[in-house]
Design a protein around this motif. Structure first.
Motif, PDB file in Angstrom:
ATOM      1  N   MET A   1       0.848  -1.190   0.000  1.00  0.00           N
ATOM      2  CA  MET A   1       0.000   0.000   0.000  1.00  0.00           C
ATOM      3  C   MET A   1       0.881   1.236   0.000  1.00  0.00           C
ATOM      4  O   MET A   1       1.765   1.367   0.832  1.00  0.00           O
ATOM      5  N   GLU A   2       0.648   2.156  -0.935  1.00  0.00           N
ATOM      6  CA  GLU A   2       1.498   3.336  -1.077  1.00  0.00           C
ATOM      7  C   GLU A   2       0.827   4.621  -0.604  1.00  0.00           C
ATOM      8  O   GLU A   2       1.491   5.521  -0.115  1.00  0.00           O
ATOM      9  N   THR A   3      -0.477   4.722  -0.773  1.00  0.00           N
ATOM     10  CA  THR A   3      -1.126   6.013  -0.523  1.00  0.00           C
ATOM     11  C   THR A   3      -1.963   6.015   0.749  1.00  0.00           C
ATOM     12  O   THR A   3      -2.388   4.971   1.239  1.00  0.00           O
ATOM     13  N   GLU A   4      -2.216   7.232   1.233  1.00  0.00           N
ATOM     14  CA  GLU A   4      -2.967   7.413   2.474  1.00  0.00           C
ATOM     15  C   GLU A   4      -4.451   7.651   2.228  1.00  0.00           C
ATOM     16  O   GLU A   4      -5.197   8.004   3.137  1.00  0.00           O
ATOM     17  N   ASN A   5      -4.908   7.423   0.990  1.00  0.00           N
ATOM     18  CA  ASN A   5      -6.326   7.628   0.688  1.00  0.00           C
ATOM     19  C   ASN A   5      -6.899   6.461  -0.130  1.00  0.00           C
ATOM     20  O   ASN A   5      -7.574   5.591   0.413  1.00  0.00           O
ATOM     21  N   PRO A  19     -16.050 -10.973   5.408  1.00  0.00           N
ATOM     22  CA  PRO A  19     -16.280 -10.836   6.848  1.00  0.00           C
ATOM     23  C   PRO A  19     -15.428 -11.761   7.709  1.00  0.00           C
ATOM     24  O   PRO A  19     -15.284 -11.516   8.906  1.00  0.00           O
ATOM     25  N   SER A  20     -14.851 -12.810   7.123  1.00  0.00           N
ATOM     26  CA  SER A  20     -14.025 -13.731   7.910  1.00  0.00           C
ATOM     27  C   SER A  20     -12.670 -13.123   8.282  1.00  0.00           C
ATOM     28  O   SER A  20     -11.978 -13.641   9.156  1.00  0.00           O
ATOM     29  N   LEU A  21     -12.278 -12.032   7.617  1.00  0.00           N
ATOM     30  CA  LEU A  21     -11.011 -11.365   7.963  1.00  0.00           C
ATOM     31  C   LEU A  21     -11.152 -10.678   9.314  1.00  0.00           C
ATOM     32  O   LEU A  21     -12.113  -9.949   9.548  1.00  0.00           O
ATOM     33  N   LYS A  22     -10.177 -10.882  10.194  1.00  0.00           N
ATOM     34  CA  LYS A  22     -10.267 -10.332  11.547  1.00  0.00           C
ATOM     35  C   LYS A  22      -9.043  -9.524  11.950  1.00  0.00           C
ATOM     36  O   LYS A  22      -9.119  -8.721  12.866  1.00  0.00           O
ATOM     37  N   TYR A  23      -7.899  -9.779  11.318  1.00  0.00           N
ATOM     38  CA  TYR A  23      -6.662  -9.133  11.734  1.00  0.00           C
ATOM     39  C   TYR A  23      -5.988  -8.446  10.553  1.00  0.00           C
ATOM     40  O   TYR A  23      -5.990  -8.959   9.435  1.00  0.00           O
ATOM     41  N   LEU A  24      -5.398  -7.283  10.836  1.00  0.00           N
ATOM     42  CA  LEU A  24      -4.642  -6.552   9.828  1.00  0.00           C
ATOM     43  C   LEU A  24      -3.256  -6.272  10.401  1.00  0.00           C
ATOM     44  O   LEU A  24      -3.108  -5.519  11.368  1.00  0.00           O
ATOM     45  N   ILE A  25      -2.241  -6.925   9.836  1.00  0.00           N
ATOM     46  CA  ILE A  25      -0.870  -6.729  10.282  1.00  0.00           C
ATOM     47  C   ILE A  25      -0.221  -5.646   9.427  1.00  0.00           C
ATOM     48  O   ILE A  25      -0.152  -5.769   8.209  1.00  0.00           O
ATOM     49  N   LEU A  26       0.236  -4.588  10.073  1.00  0.00           N
ATOM     50  CA  LEU A  26       0.962  -3.529   9.382  1.00  0.00           C
ATOM     51  C   LEU A  26       2.451  -3.814   9.532  1.00  0.00           C
ATOM     52  O   LEU A  26       2.983  -3.776  10.634  1.00  0.00           O
ATOM     53  N   CYS A  27       3.126  -4.095   8.438  1.00  0.00           N
ATOM     54  CA  CYS A  27       4.550  -4.438   8.495  1.00  0.00           C
ATOM     55  C   CYS A  27       5.252  -3.849   7.289  1.00  0.00           C
ATOM     56  O   CYS A  27       4.619  -3.341   6.363  1.00  0.00           O
ATOM     57  N   GLY A  28       6.572  -3.933   7.309  1.00  0.00           N
ATOM     58  CA  GLY A  28       7.358  -3.324   6.261  1.00  0.00           C
ATOM     59  C   GLY A  28       7.593  -1.847   6.558  1.00  0.00           C
ATOM     60  O   GLY A  28       7.068  -1.306   7.532  1.00  0.00           O
ATOM     61  N   GLU A  29       8.375  -1.197   5.705  1.00  0.00           N
ATOM     62  CA  GLU A  29       8.671   0.220   5.901  1.00  0.00           C
ATOM     63  C   GLU A  29       7.476   1.073   5.475  1.00  0.00           C
ATOM     64  O   GLU A  29       6.852   0.814   4.451  1.00  0.00           O
ATOM     65  N   ASP A  30       7.160   2.089   6.282  1.00  0.00           N
ATOM     66  CA  ASP A  30       6.064   2.977   5.935  1.00  0.00           C
ATOM     67  C   ASP A  30       6.449   3.824   4.725  1.00  0.00           C
ATOM     68  O   ASP A  30       7.614   4.191   4.547  1.00  0.00           O
ATOM     69  N   SER A  31       5.457   4.145   3.890  1.00  0.00           N
ATOM     70  CA  SER A  31       5.723   4.887   2.664  1.00  0.00           C
ATOM     71  C   SER A  31       6.079   6.339   2.987  1.00  0.00           C
ATOM     72  O   SER A  31       5.382   7.013   3.742  1.00  0.00           O
ATOM     73  N   SER A  32       7.151   6.803   2.405  1.00  0.00           N
ATOM     74  CA  SER A  32       7.644   8.149   2.669  1.00  0.00           C
ATOM     75  C   SER A  32       6.681   9.190   2.118  1.00  0.00           C
ATOM     76  O   SER A  32       6.213   9.095   0.986  1.00  0.00           O
ATOM     77  N   GLY A  33       6.371  10.205   2.928  1.00  0.00           N
ATOM     78  CA  GLY A  33       5.481  11.279   2.486  1.00  0.00           C
ATOM     79  C   GLY A  33       4.019  10.965   2.692  1.00  0.00           C
ATOM     80  O   GLY A  33       3.253  11.794   3.185  1.00  0.00           O
ATOM     81  N   HIS A  34       3.607   9.760   2.324  1.00  0.00           N
ATOM     82  CA  HIS A  34       2.207   9.371   2.483  1.00  0.00           C
ATOM     83  C   HIS A  34       1.908   8.858   3.892  1.00  0.00           C
ATOM     84  O   HIS A  34       0.787   9.025   4.383  1.00  0.00           O
ATOM     85  N   PHE A  35       2.876   8.216   4.506  1.00  0.00           N
ATOM     86  CA  PHE A  35       2.695   7.640   5.848  1.00  0.00           C
ATOM     87  C   PHE A  35       1.411   6.797   5.921  1.00  0.00           C
ATOM     88  O   PHE A  35       0.587   6.961   6.819  1.00  0.00           O
ATOM     89  N   SER A  36       1.261   5.902   4.949  1.00  0.00           N
ATOM     90  CA  SER A  36       0.019   5.125   4.869  1.00  0.00           C
ATOM     91  C   SER A  36      -0.170   4.214   6.070  1.00  0.00           C
ATOM     92  O   SER A  36      -1.306   3.991   6.522  1.00  0.00           O
ATOM     93  N   GLY A  37       0.920   3.661   6.624  1.00  0.00           N
ATOM     94  CA  GLY A  37       0.794   2.819   7.814  1.00  0.00           C
ATOM     95  C   GLY A  37       0.332   3.612   9.014  1.00  0.00           C
ATOM     96  O   GLY A  37      -0.590   3.215   9.736  1.00  0.00           O
ATOM     97  N   GLN A  38       0.965   4.752   9.243  1.00  0.00           N
ATOM     98  CA  GLN A  38       0.561   5.614  10.355  1.00  0.00           C
ATOM     99  C   GLN A  38      -0.867   6.093  10.165  1.00  0.00           C
ATOM    100  O   GLN A  38      -1.638   6.231  11.137  1.00  0.00           O
ATOM    101  N   THR A  39      -1.260   6.331   8.919  1.00  0.00           N
ATOM    102  CA  THR A  39      -2.626   6.766   8.633  1.00  0.00           C
ATOM    103  C   THR A  39      -3.636   5.686   9.018  1.00  0.00           C
ATOM    104  O   THR A  39      -4.701   5.976   9.581  1.00  0.00           O
ATOM    105  N   LEU A  40      -3.304   4.438   8.714  1.00  0.00           N
ATOM    106  CA  LEU A  40      -4.197   3.340   9.094  1.00  0.00           C
ATOM    107  C   LEU A  40      -4.318   3.235  10.611  1.00  0.00           C
ATOM    108  O   LEU A  40      -5.410   3.011  11.134  1.00  0.00           O
TER     109      LEU A  40
END
Length: 221
Positions: A1-5, A19-40
Motif C-alpha cells: 500500500m502506497e497512498t494514504e487515501n 467478513p471472515s477477515l479479523k486481523y490486519l498486520i501492518l509491516c514493512g517500511e512505511d511509505s515516505s510522504g504518504h505515511f500510509s501505515g501511520q494513517t491506518l
C-alpha cells in the motif's frame, strides 16, 4: 500500500467484502510522504471527521472521498490492527501470523458474523468432513504430469511438463508460484481440477522452500 487515501479505501472495500477477515498486520517500511501505515493506525484509533479526513494522520491528503463513515465504522469494528510497522523480518511476521491463528482458534465460535454484522446460526451450516484420498487412486490428468524444481540460487522455479510416455513437452519457469500456475492453467496444460489444486499446493511449497531455506520434496499426489 502506497497512498494514504485510495490505498486505504481499497483495503476497507476488500475487508468488508470478506467478513471472515479479523486481523490486519501492518509491516514493512512505511511509505515516505504518504505515511500510509501511520494513517491506518490513526484511522483505527480516531476514525474520520465530517469531511472524511482521517483524524491524526500525517499524510498529505488522508481523505477517504470514496468511502462512507458507516463503512469506516464497520471496518474498525471488524478488524483488529497489529502494529509491526518497520518490521521486514519474514520469520517474525510469520510468527505473529501463527500467534493470531492460535488466538482465533481459541475464541468462541459465536464470534463469526455475516456481512451485515449479525451473528450466523452456526447450527444451520452443514459441516462436511474431508475424506481421505488414496494417492494411488487419484485420477490421472490426460494432459500429463509435472516435475517441480526450485532453483534457489537462481531465484527461479522450473516446472517440467511430461506426457505419460515420459517425453518432456516443455519447461515453464518463473520466480513465483502464482505466475507459473496461471501460465499452466491459461495454456490448458492441466485438465483436471484436482491436478490444478495439487500444482498450486506444490508450487507454493516450492516457493516457500526457496524463501525459508528448507529442502523441497514433491508430493506424489
Amino acid at each position: 500500500m502506497e497512498t494514504e487515501n485510495i490505498g486505504i479505501e481499497k483495503i476497507i472495500q476488500n475487508t468488508l467484502a470478506t467478513p471472515s477477515l479479523k486481523y490486519l498486520i501492518l509491516c514493512g517500511e512505511d511509505s515516505s510522504g504518504h505515511f500510509s501505515g501511520q494513517t491506518l493506525l490513526s484511522l483505527f484509533e480516531h476514525g474520520v471527521d465530517e469531511r472524511m479526513r482521517i483524524i491524526g494522520a500525517k499524510g498529505k491528503r488522508p481523505i477517504l472521498a470514496n468511502t462512507t463513515s458507516e463503512d469506516v465504522d464497520k471496518f474498525r469494528k471488524q478488524m483488529e490492527v497489529v502494529d509491526m510497522i518497520g518490521c521486514t523480518d519474514l520469520e517474525k511476521i510469520i510468527q505473529k501470523i501463527e500467534e493470531l491463528t492460535l488466538k482465533e482458534a481459541a475464541l468462541p465460535k459465536e464470534r463469526l458474523s455475516s456481512s451485515s454484522n449479525e451473528k450466523q446460526n452456526i447450527s444451520q451450516i452443514k459441516v462436511i468432513t474431508a475424506k481421505e484420498k488414496d494417492p494411488d487412486k487419484v485420477k490421472l490428468d490426460r494432459a500429463g504430469y509435472f516435475v517441480i524444481l526450485p532453483k534457489a540460487e537462481q531465484g527461479k522455479i522450473l516446472v517440467e511438463h511430461y506426457n505419460y510416455a515420459n517425453q518432456l513437452l516443455r519447461i515453464i519457469q518463473g520466480d513465483n508460484a502464482r505466475d507459473i500456475y496461471w501460465t499452466i492453467i491459461e495454456n490448458n496444460w492441466v485438465g483436471e481440477m484436482s491436478h490444478a489444486a495439487y500444482l498450486g499446493k506444490e508450487l507454493t511449497a516450492a516457493q516457500l522452500s526457496m524463501q525459508m531455506g528448507f529442502k523441497y520434496v514433491q508430493d506424489k499426489a
